[in-house]
Design a protein around this motif. Structure first.
Motif, PDB file in Angstrom:
ATOM      1  N   TYR A 173      -5.860  -2.444  -1.642  1.00 23.78           N
ATOM      2  CA  TYR A 173      -4.849  -2.561  -2.849  1.00 23.78           C
ATOM      3  C   TYR A 173      -5.569  -2.947  -4.055  1.00 23.78           C
ATOM      4  O   TYR A 173      -5.211  -2.442  -5.043  1.00 23.78           O
ATOM      5  CB  TYR A 173      -3.723  -3.478  -2.301  1.00 23.78           C
ATOM      6  CG  TYR A 173      -2.695  -3.648  -3.190  1.00 23.78           C
ATOM      7  CD1 TYR A 173      -1.615  -2.576  -3.056  1.00 23.78           C
ATOM      8  CD2 TYR A 173      -2.429  -4.718  -3.930  1.00 23.78           C
ATOM      9  CE1 TYR A 173      -0.586  -2.613  -4.024  1.00 23.78           C
ATOM     10  CE2 TYR A 173      -1.522  -4.727  -4.893  1.00 23.78           C
ATOM     11  CZ  TYR A 173      -0.170  -3.701  -4.888  1.00 23.78           C
ATOM     12  OH  TYR A 173       0.585  -3.719  -5.513  1.00 23.78           O
ATOM     13  N   LEU A 198       0.708  -1.255   0.070  1.00 25.33           N
ATOM     14  CA  LEU A 198      -0.013   0.078   0.048  1.00 25.33           C
ATOM     15  C   LEU A 198       0.842   1.155  -0.019  1.00 25.33           C
ATOM     16  O   LEU A 198       0.563   2.182  -1.003  1.00 25.33           O
ATOM     17  CB  LEU A 198      -0.969   0.057   1.182  1.00 25.33           C
ATOM     18  CG  LEU A 198      -2.066  -0.985   1.234  1.00 25.33           C
ATOM     19  CD1 LEU A 198      -2.853  -0.999   2.470  1.00 25.33           C
ATOM     20  CD2 LEU A 198      -3.266  -0.525   0.129  1.00 25.33           C
ATOM     21  N   LYS A 215      -7.481  -3.977   3.741  1.00 31.53           N
ATOM     22  CA  LYS A 215      -6.450  -3.504   3.174  1.00 31.53           C
ATOM     23  C   LYS A 215      -6.148  -4.057   1.798  1.00 31.53           C
ATOM     24  O   LYS A 215      -5.696  -3.483   0.863  1.00 31.53           O
ATOM     25  CB  LYS A 215      -5.227  -3.682   4.168  1.00 31.53           C
ATOM     26  CG  LYS A 215      -5.011  -2.746   5.396  1.00 31.53           C
ATOM     27  CD  LYS A 215      -3.894  -2.754   6.005  1.00 31.53           C
ATOM     28  CE  LYS A 215      -3.908  -1.875   7.114  1.00 31.53           C
ATOM     29  NZ  LYS A 215      -2.526  -1.810   8.090  1.00 31.53           N
ATOM     30  N   GLN A 254       2.635   1.907  -3.587  1.00 32.22           N
ATOM     31  CA  GLN A 254       1.750   2.299  -4.717  1.00 32.22           C
ATOM     32  C   GLN A 254       1.142   3.944  -3.972  1.00 32.22           C
ATOM     33  O   GLN A 254       1.063   4.751  -4.859  1.00 32.22           O
ATOM     34  CB  GLN A 254       0.523   1.454  -4.677  1.00 32.22           C
ATOM     35  CG  GLN A 254      -0.470   1.924  -5.681  1.00 32.22           C
ATOM     36  CD  GLN A 254       0.116   2.092  -7.148  1.00 32.22           C
ATOM     37  OE1 GLN A 254       1.183   1.781  -7.278  1.00 32.22           O
ATOM     38  NE2 GLN A 254      -0.610   2.760  -8.034  1.00 32.22           N
TER      39      GLN A 254
END
Length: 209
Positions: free
Chosen positions: A136, A75, A132, A78
């Protein structure tokens, strides 16, 4: 063992935690999560069992931190690219695929734990990790959507394509080994070129399907 302990005494608390997680990942990978005891882990690290509990009060705590570390790395990586806004959709897609495959080099053993022992996480943490993971996946869908909007990609269903990309990259934990014939970046690049180019030449040929 004495040498390991004396070397370990020079470690900072952060270094020790990282060492424990690295050794735990190796043991979980080779022996399995259920068959690895905290006593075995302490022996392999070279510390007393009581000292191990100082850093991680339980095996579940280790599992939680390993999952958090993996997904947070992806995460954060990115998000940094998104904040920079310096990459086109193709570059962004390749970077995300490289991130995923490269975990096999930077965190060997962790991915098997991440994918095969997810259901053994305590329920509240499992929900957090699931959220999470979905975040993503949505980041990846966003890259594909942007590529379609800009005319770089032809994708009828970006959500299915995102699942395909994740499946291709994530499955490498079953077979990829650091030091093999290809680096993680090379594998990711091959996947990327295959995804973009396809494998059926008749689709690009005049009169093809």
């Amino acid at each position: 063992m004495a040498d390991a302990r004396s070397a370990g005494m020079r470690m900072s608390g952060k270094q020790r935690r990282l060492q424990i997680m690295r050794v735990a990942a190796q043991l979980f990978d080779t022996r399995g999560y259920q068959d690895t005891s905290m006593e075995t882990l302490a022996e392999q690290v070279g510390i007393r069992k009581a000292s191990l509990y100082y850093y991680f009060p339980s095996k579940d705590a280790l599992l939680v931190e390993m999952h958090q570390e993996m997904i947070d790395l992806l995460l954060d990586s990115q998000q940094r690219r998104l904040d920079e806004a310096a990459h086109d959709p193709g570059e962004m897609l390749l970077a995300m695929m490289t991130d995923l495959v490269s975990l096999m080099e930077t965190h060997p053993g962790h991915l098997r734990v991440f994918f095969e022992h997810y259901r053994e996480l305590p329920e509240p943490v499992r929900k957090e990790i699931a959220d999470k993971r979905e975040r993503y996946r949505q980041m990846l869908v966003g890259v594909l959507d942007e590529g379609v909007a800009e005319g770089d990609f032809f994708i009828p269903d970006t959500r299915l394509t995102a699942l395909a990309v994740l499946g291709i990259c994530n499955w490498t934990y079953q077979w990829f080994r650091p030091g093999g014939p290809h680096t993680a970046a090379e594998v990711a690049g091959y996947f990327y070129e295959t995804l973009l180019g396809g494998i059926d030449t008749r689709r690009a040929a005049p009169g093809g399907r």
